[in-house]
Scaffold this motif. Structure first.
Motif, PDB file in Angstrom:
ATOM      1  N   ASP A  31       9.343  18.989 -65.261  1.00 40.58           N
ATOM      2  CA  ASP A  31       8.320  18.498 -65.940  1.00 40.58           C
ATOM      3  C   ASP A  31       6.799  18.933 -65.598  1.00 40.58           C
ATOM      4  OD1 ASP A  31      10.317  17.592 -67.515  1.00 40.58           O
ATOM      5  OD2 ASP A  31      10.168  15.438 -66.416  1.00 40.58           O
ATOM      6  N   LEU A  89       7.276   7.316 -68.589  1.00 38.82           N
ATOM      7  CA  LEU A  89       7.764   5.905 -67.912  1.00 38.82           C
ATOM      8  C   LEU A  89       8.315   5.068 -68.996  1.00 38.82           C
ATOM      9  CD1 LEU A  89       7.863   4.344 -65.344  1.00 38.82           C
ATOM     10  CD2 LEU A  89       5.441   3.740 -65.719  1.00 38.82           C
ATOM     11  N   ASN A 101       9.255  12.963 -63.791  1.00 36.07           N
ATOM     12  CA  ASN A 101      10.876  12.577 -63.406  1.00 36.07           C
ATOM     13  C   ASN A 101      11.615  13.755 -62.700  1.00 36.07           C
ATOM     14  OD1 ASN A 101      10.624  10.020 -64.564  1.00 36.07           O
ATOM     15  ND2 ASN A 101      10.720  10.834 -66.507  1.00 36.07           N
ATOM     16  N   ARG A 102      11.243  15.075 -63.167  1.00 35.43           N
ATOM     17  CA  ARG A 102      11.751  16.263 -62.700  1.00 35.43           C
ATOM     18  C   ARG A 102      10.832  17.482 -62.330  1.00 35.43           C
ATOM     19  NH1 ARG A 102      15.024  18.170 -67.463  1.00 35.43           N
ATOM     20  NH2 ARG A 102      12.871  17.945 -68.261  1.00 35.43           N
TER      21      ARG A 102
END
Length: 148
Positions: A65, A83, A61-62
């Motif tokens: 992470d 997810l 996501n980023r």
């Protein structure tokens, strides 16, 4: 008794015992670098000047992470994948979600700087320059003289 029938009976019993398909298609196509079924999966590509590692990271996501660390002969990638699909529950999982830690042994010595890393379409690309300096793979050993 028919040998083929015996083998198929044995295969059926093994699948019943292990609870899954015992002989999977393409089971021998895994890389020798990934014998322990490590995740995330990684492909390694190289040219005379560089090595490119491509890791499958669906659900990243980023950039915060994931963490990438480089040693002369090893690449370490760790982080967390997630997810979630609103109003759905997970009924079957084939790729790993959650925390991961993967150490990849590189085929040649690399420089620790500069390193390029980018994420696109679920794949993490890490480009490393090979250390082609003369003697880069050699280390001088100090010899101690022992008097008798």
């Amino acid at each position: 008794m028919d040998t083929w029938k015996q083998m198929m009976d044995w295969k059926r019993m093994a699948e019943e015992y292990f609870g899954d398909q015992f002989f999977t298609p393409n089971q021998n196509q895994r890389s020798t670098n990934n014998q322990n079924n490590e995740s995330p999966l990684c492909n390694i590509y190289d040219t005379p000047q560089e090595i490119c590692c491509v890791l499958a990271l669906p659900g990243l996501n980023r950039t915060e992470d994931v963490e990438v660390m480089v040693d002369p002969f090893k690449l370490t990638v760790q982080g967390k994948l997630s997810l979630t699909l609103d109003s759905y529950h997970l009924s079957s999982e084939e790729f790993q979600l959650g925390a991961f830690h993967r150490e990849i042994h590189l085929p040649e010595r690399v420089l620790q700087e500069p390193v390029q890393a980018f994420y696109r379409k679920g794949l993490l690309f890490i480009r490393l320059l090979k250390d082609t300096r003369p003697g880069a793979n050699q280390r001088k050993v100090n010899l101690n003289w022992v008097q008798e």
